[in-house]
Write a protein that holds these residues in place. Structure first.
Motif, PDB file in Angstrom:
ATOM      1  N   HIS A 104     -45.380 -19.600  57.412  1.00 26.11           N
ATOM      2  CA  HIS A 104     -44.503 -20.237  56.420  1.00 26.11           C
ATOM      3  C   HIS A 104     -45.316 -20.864  55.286  1.00 26.11           C
ATOM      4  CE1 HIS A 104     -41.654 -19.859  59.778  1.00 26.11           C
ATOM      5  NE2 HIS A 104     -40.697 -19.973  58.876  1.00 26.11           N
ATOM      6  N   HIS A 105     -46.602 -20.449  55.155  1.00 23.91           N
ATOM      7  CA  HIS A 105     -47.483 -20.898  54.061  1.00 23.91           C
ATOM      8  C   HIS A 105     -47.714 -22.398  54.101  1.00 23.91           C
ATOM      9  CE1 HIS A 105     -46.781 -16.875  52.522  1.00 23.91           C
ATOM     10  NE2 HIS A 105     -45.474 -17.111  52.517  1.00 23.91           N
ATOM     11  N   GLY A 106     -47.761 -22.945  55.313  1.00 17.32           N
ATOM     12  CA  GLY A 106     -48.015 -24.373  55.473  1.00 17.32           C
ATOM     13  C   GLY A 106     -49.329 -24.630  56.167  1.00 17.32           C
ATOM     14  N   GLU A 107     -49.476 -25.848  56.700  1.00  8.82           N
ATOM     15  CA  GLU A 107     -50.727 -26.260  57.323  1.00  8.82           C
ATOM     16  C   GLU A 107     -50.424 -27.194  58.484  1.00  8.82           C
ATOM     17  OE1 GLU A 107     -54.928 -28.488  56.076  1.00  8.82           O
ATOM     18  OE2 GLU A 107     -53.151 -28.633  54.799  1.00  8.82           O
ATOM     19  N   ALA A 108     -51.152 -27.012  59.589  1.00  6.65           N
ATOM     20  CA  ALA A 108     -51.063 -27.895  60.747  1.00  6.65           C
ATOM     21  C   ALA A 108     -52.317 -28.755  60.780  1.00  6.65           C
ATOM     22  CB  ALA A 108     -50.922 -27.100  62.032  1.00  6.65           C
ATOM     23  N   VAL A 109     -52.146 -30.084  60.815  1.00  4.07           N
ATOM     24  CA  VAL A 109     -53.265 -31.023  60.751  1.00  4.07           C
ATOM     25  C   VAL A 109     -53.332 -31.791  62.064  1.00  4.07           C
ATOM     26  CG1 VAL A 109     -54.289 -32.951  59.507  1.00  4.07           C
ATOM     27  CG2 VAL A 109     -52.962 -31.230  58.256  1.00  4.07           C
ATOM     28  N   PHE A 110     -54.508 -31.780  62.716  1.00  5.60           N
ATOM     29  CA  PHE A 110     -54.715 -32.450  63.998  1.00  5.60           C
ATOM     30  C   PHE A 110     -55.640 -33.647  63.777  1.00  5.60           C
ATOM     31  CE2 PHE A 110     -54.069 -27.952  64.621  1.00  5.60           C
ATOM     32  CZ  PHE A 110     -53.128 -27.885  65.635  1.00  5.60           C
ATOM     33  N   SER A 111     -55.309 -34.789  64.395  1.00  5.70           N
ATOM     34  CA  SER A 111     -56.143 -35.985  64.242  1.00  5.70           C
ATOM     35  C   SER A 111     -55.957 -36.889  65.453  1.00  5.70           C
ATOM     36  CB  SER A 111     -55.801 -36.736  62.951  1.00  5.70           C
ATOM     37  OG  SER A 111     -54.440 -37.111  62.942  1.00  5.70           O
ATOM     38  N   SER A 112     -57.013 -37.677  65.745  1.00  2.03           N
ATOM     39  CA  SER A 112     -56.954 -38.638  66.838  1.00  2.03           C
ATOM     40  C   SER A 112     -56.271 -39.910  66.375  1.00  2.03           C
ATOM     41  CB  SER A 112     -58.357 -38.953  67.352  1.00  2.03           C
ATOM     42  OG  SER A 112     -58.966 -37.801  67.885  1.00  2.03           O
ATOM     43  N   VAL A 113     -55.706 -40.648  67.338  1.00  2.23           N
ATOM     44  CA  VAL A 113     -55.030 -41.906  67.051  1.00  2.23           C
ATOM     45  C   VAL A 113     -55.825 -43.026  67.708  1.00  2.23           C
ATOM     46  CG1 VAL A 113     -52.908 -43.248  67.321  1.00  2.23           C
ATOM     47  CG2 VAL A 113     -52.793 -40.770  66.941  1.00  2.23           C
ATOM     48  N   THR A 114     -56.041 -44.098  66.991  1.00  3.77           N
ATOM     49  CA  THR A 114     -56.759 -45.258  67.525  1.00  3.77           C
ATOM     50  C   THR A 114     -55.790 -46.188  68.253  1.00  3.77           C
ATOM     51  OG1 THR A 114     -58.291 -45.094  65.667  1.00  3.77           O
ATOM     52  CG2 THR A 114     -58.298 -47.162  66.889  1.00  3.77           C
ATOM     53  N   PRO A 115     -56.091 -46.704  69.470  1.00  3.02           N
ATOM     54  CA  PRO A 115     -57.329 -46.475  70.231  1.00  3.02           C
ATOM     55  C   PRO A 115     -57.325 -45.165  71.002  1.00  3.02           C
ATOM     56  CG  PRO A 115     -55.918 -47.990  71.415  1.00  3.02           C
ATOM     57  CD  PRO A 115     -55.213 -47.676  70.138  1.00  3.02           C
ATOM     58  N   HIS A 116     -56.149 -44.579  71.272  1.00  2.00           N
ATOM     59  CA  HIS A 116     -56.098 -43.294  71.963  1.00  2.00           C
ATOM     60  C   HIS A 116     -54.770 -42.642  71.632  1.00  2.00           C
ATOM     61  CE1 HIS A 116     -53.525 -45.384  74.866  1.00  2.00           C
ATOM     62  NE2 HIS A 116     -54.471 -46.303  74.944  1.00  2.00           N
ATOM     63  N   GLY A 117     -54.749 -41.355  71.811  1.00  2.00           N
ATOM     64  CA  GLY A 117     -53.546 -40.603  71.477  1.00  2.00           C
ATOM     65  C   GLY A 117     -53.867 -39.463  70.533  1.00  2.00           C
ATOM     66  N   LEU A 118     -52.843 -38.701  70.172  1.00  2.00           N
ATOM     67  CA  LEU A 118     -53.009 -37.514  69.323  1.00  2.00           C
ATOM     68  C   LEU A 118     -51.885 -37.462  68.300  1.00  2.00           C
ATOM     69  CD1 LEU A 118     -54.538 -34.816  68.796  1.00  2.00           C
ATOM     70  CD2 LEU A 118     -52.923 -33.729  70.373  1.00  2.00           C
ATOM     71  N   ARG A 119     -52.217 -37.088  67.081  1.00  2.00           N
ATOM     72  CA  ARG A 119     -51.232 -36.942  66.010  1.00  2.00           C
ATOM     73  C   ARG A 119     -51.368 -35.539  65.428  1.00  2.00           C
ATOM     74  NH1 ARG A 119     -48.279 -40.128  62.293  1.00  2.00           N
ATOM     75  NH2 ARG A 119     -48.054 -39.176  60.222  1.00  2.00           N
ATOM     76  N   ILE A 120     -50.240 -34.837  65.351  1.00  2.00           N
ATOM     77  CA  ILE A 120     -50.216 -33.490  64.780  1.00  2.00           C
ATOM     78  C   ILE A 120     -49.161 -33.462  63.687  1.00  2.00           C
ATOM     79  CG2 ILE A 120     -49.944 -31.037  65.255  1.00  2.00           C
ATOM     80  CD1 ILE A 120     -50.576 -31.627  68.180  1.00  2.00           C
ATOM     81  N   GLU A 121     -49.556 -32.994  62.513  1.00  2.00           N
ATOM     82  CA  GLU A 121     -48.649 -32.937  61.369  1.00  2.00           C
ATOM     83  C   GLU A 121     -48.408 -31.489  60.983  1.00  2.00           C
ATOM     84  OE1 GLU A 121     -50.275 -35.155  58.191  1.00  2.00           O
ATOM     85  OE2 GLU A 121     -50.324 -37.065  59.268  1.00  2.00           O
ATOM     86  N   ILE A 122     -47.154 -31.184  60.725  1.00  2.00           N
ATOM     87  CA  ILE A 122     -46.763 -29.892  60.164  1.00  2.00           C
ATOM     88  C   ILE A 122     -46.416 -30.126  58.699  1.00  2.00           C
ATOM     89  CG2 ILE A 122     -45.066 -28.039  60.196  1.00  2.00           C
ATOM     90  CD1 ILE A 122     -44.777 -28.436  63.167  1.00  2.00           C
ATOM     91  N   ARG A 123     -47.165 -29.483  57.805  1.00  2.00           N
ATOM     92  CA  ARG A 123     -46.946 -29.651  56.363  1.00  2.00           C
ATOM     93  C   ARG A 123     -46.453 -28.323  55.795  1.00  2.00           C
ATOM     94  NH1 ARG A 123     -49.546 -33.919  53.766  1.00  2.00           N
ATOM     95  NH2 ARG A 123     -50.542 -35.397  55.193  1.00  2.00           N
ATOM     96  N   LEU A 124     -45.233 -28.341  55.276  1.00  2.00           N
ATOM     97  CA  LEU A 124     -44.632 -27.119  54.739  1.00  2.00           C
ATOM     98  C   LEU A 124     -44.259 -27.326  53.279  1.00  2.00           C
ATOM     99  CD1 LEU A 124     -42.324 -26.258  57.764  1.00  2.00           C
ATOM    100  CD2 LEU A 124     -44.441 -25.098  57.127  1.00  2.00           C
ATOM    101  N   PRO A 125     -44.598 -26.378  52.414  1.00  2.00           N
ATOM    102  CA  PRO A 125     -44.264 -26.527  50.981  1.00  2.00           C
ATOM    103  C   PRO A 125     -42.769 -26.370  50.746  1.00  2.00           C
ATOM    104  CG  PRO A 125     -45.234 -24.368  51.402  1.00  2.00           C
ATOM    105  CD  PRO A 125     -45.318 -25.112  52.694  1.00  2.00           C
ATOM    106  N   ILE A 126     -42.229 -27.279  49.942  1.00  2.00           N
ATOM    107  CA  ILE A 126     -40.808 -27.244  49.596  1.00  2.00           C
ATOM    108  C   ILE A 126     -40.645 -26.405  48.336  1.00  2.00           C
ATOM    109  CG2 ILE A 126     -38.765 -28.625  49.065  1.00  2.00           C
ATOM    110  CD1 ILE A 126     -40.233 -31.005  50.338  1.00  2.00           C
ATOM    111  N   GLN A 127     -39.712 -25.491  48.360  1.00  2.00           N
ATOM    112  CA  GLN A 127     -39.449 -24.673  47.180  1.00  2.00           C
ATOM    113  C   GLN A 127     -38.871 -25.531  46.080  1.00  2.00           C
ATOM    114  OE1 GLN A 127     -36.927 -21.495  48.465  1.00  2.00           O
ATOM    115  NE2 GLN A 127     -38.613 -20.297  49.299  1.00  2.00           N
ATOM    116  N   GLU A 128     -39.250 -25.200  44.854  1.00  2.00           N
ATOM    117  CA  GLU A 128     -38.755 -25.970  43.714  1.00  2.00           C
ATOM    118  C   GLU A 128     -37.263 -25.901  43.620  1.00  2.00           C
ATOM    119  OE1 GLU A 128     -40.762 -26.169  40.281  1.00  2.00           O
ATOM    120  OE2 GLU A 128     -42.668 -26.301  41.238  1.00  2.00           O
TER     121      GLU A 128
END
Length: 467
Positions: free
Chosen positions: A439-463
């Motif tokens: 879908h021409h987007g991006e999945a971003v993975f990152s750690s959460v302080t002090p522990h845990g996991l955060r995953i973001e789905i970024r999808l471009p919105i059509q004009e």
């Protein structure tokens, strides 16, 4: 071609700099050589100073001691010719024997502009006579006809510039002629090197100055093409194998699940056997989901999964997935928090609703599967620039930095190397990344302080689709 043009500009730049440095060095050398040729005063100046230092006394003519020493230092001799008699009235002690003592006007004219007995001579006149200073025969060279055309002198700057220009043009022509063959050989080589990363077959004619390099490029291109063919065969075989296994395993797995469900619901069986049947059924469901995920990942990787495109409201997708997760959490160990602005506009994109729901559900299931003791899960949806972001964050066991890097960069199922009982992130998240990429987007993975996991789905919105 940019590389060849850049190479040509570099050649021209080096040539221009070389010519400039060559002219500058030659000019400096000319000045240095000219200054070394006459380290002291000039011969005409010596003659004038000798005339000024020659004094008439009642005993005859006498030269000052200082000027006498100067003439000796120059290894020069001097004499004085009377205007009336044209005889030598005075001379230095070291006057050569072949120098005459009587002169005519013609003799004086000759020695003034040339030589006297092969000695270069220079004169300085006074009211009563003429002082002549002679230098060693190998000291100076005199030009016998020092006459120059006035127009030549007036136009000398233009003539000098013209000569320099012609020399530069000739050097440039020689340089270009000598390097044209090289440049012609470089262009196909550069084209071939640039084409190597592509899937286009590459062949460079093996001729010219760089024929050996062209041969190496052709060999490299053939190796790459052979590797690509082998890779395509392996990828096709793997995809066929996964598809075949997925198809062949469905029927027996369905039978196992059906019989296990019947045994689980049979009141005539002991409780312990019914529990075992329940475990068999649940594990069979997991196996079925794993096979389906593997098949879907293979199809997405090789673009074999056609997208059913439609106008999809991402806010609606996120709400539906959140509601389904809450309704299926019978243990109530996973508190799901919804975070979004009250006036958040609807983010509409053109996509496959089922696949997008699958991606969000995989993220929720990932947080659940890797935190068996329960955790707090936050689902956040927001708009950032021209992207709609759906984030799933948990405060569970988290993930190490090493595994996080593997999760970001490994394009395949991450096998667990540290033990079978340790939770692993892999196929489910790989499917998420593949769906988002489709879908021409991006999945971003990152750690959460002090522990845990955060995953973001970024999808471009059509004009024009933010309502």
């Amino acid at each position: 071609m940019k590389s060849v043009a850049k190479l040509t500009r570099r050649f021209v730049g080096i040539l221009s700099l070389s010519m400039f440095l060559l002219l500058a060095v030659n000019f400096i050398l000319l000045l240095a050589i000219a200054s070394n040729q006459t380290p002291g005063i000039g011969p005409w100046t010596t003659a004038s100073e000798t005339e000024a230092a020659l004094q008439k006394t009642e005993y005859g003519y006498m030269l000052s001691d200082e000027m006498t020493e100067n003439l000796k230092a120059e290894k020069a001799w001097a004499l004085y010719i009377d205007n009336e008699t044209k005889q030598v009235l005075w001379h230095t002690e070291d006057l050569p024997a072949e120098i005459p003592m009587q002169y005519t006007i013609a003799d004086i004219s000759s020695l003034t502009r040339g030589y006297l007995a092969d000695y270069p001579t220079y004169t300085a006149g006074s009211e009563e006579g003429l002082v002549v200073v002679g230098f060693p025969k190998d000291r100076y060279w005199k030009h016998m006809s020092p006459s120059w055309d006035y127009d030549f002198i007036k136009n000398s700057p233009y003539i000098a510039l013209s000569v320099i220009g012609i020399n530069v043009a000739v050097i440039f022509l020689i340089y270009v002629t000598a390097n044209t063959k090289l440049l012609r050989s470089v262009k196909p080589i550069a084209d071939g090197i640039q084409a190597l990363p592509t899937k286009v077959p590459v062949y460079v004619k093996e001729k010219g100055l760089l024929s050996d390099l062209a041969k190496n490029i052709n060999q490299t291109a053939e190796i790459l093409q052979s590797q690509r063919r082998d890779l395509r065969k392996k990828e096709a075989a793997r995809a066929d194998w996964i598809s075949g296994v997925s198809h062949d395993i469905r029927t027996p797995l369905s039978m196992v699940m059906g019989y296990a469900g019947q045994l689980e619901d049979d009141p005539g069986l002991p409780e312990e056997d019914r529990k075992k049947a329940s475990v068999i059924r649940r594990q069979s469901v997991k196996m079925k989901n794993l096979v389906n995920d593997l098949n879907l990942a293979s199809k997405l990787e090789y673009n074999m999964q056609p997208l059913q495109l439609e106008q999809v409201n991402l806010v609606s997708v996120a709400r539906q997935c959140a509601a389904d997760f809450i309704n299926t959490d019978f243990s109530e160990k996973y508190l799901l928090e919804w975070k979004a602005e009250e006036d958040l506009p609807a983010c509409v994109i053109e996509g496959d609703r089922n696949l997008l729901c699958r991606a969000v559900n995989n993220l929720l299931n990932n947080a659940q599967n890797h935190n068996p003791d329960g955790c707090h899960i936050m689902m956040e949806i927001y708009i950032e620039g021209k992207e709609c972001c759906i984030a799933i964050e948990d405060d569970g066991v988290g993930i190490t930095e090493e595994k996080l890097e593997k999760l970001k960069n490994t394009p395949h199922y991450m096998m667990n190397d540290s033990g079978a009982d340790e939770p692993r992130h892999g196929l489910g998240l790989l499917i998420v990344r593949q769906i988002v990429k489709a879908h021409h987007g991006e999945a971003v993975f990152s750690s959460v302080t002090p522990h845990g996991l955060r995953i973001e789905i970024r999808l471009p919105i059509q004009e024009g689709h933010i309502h």
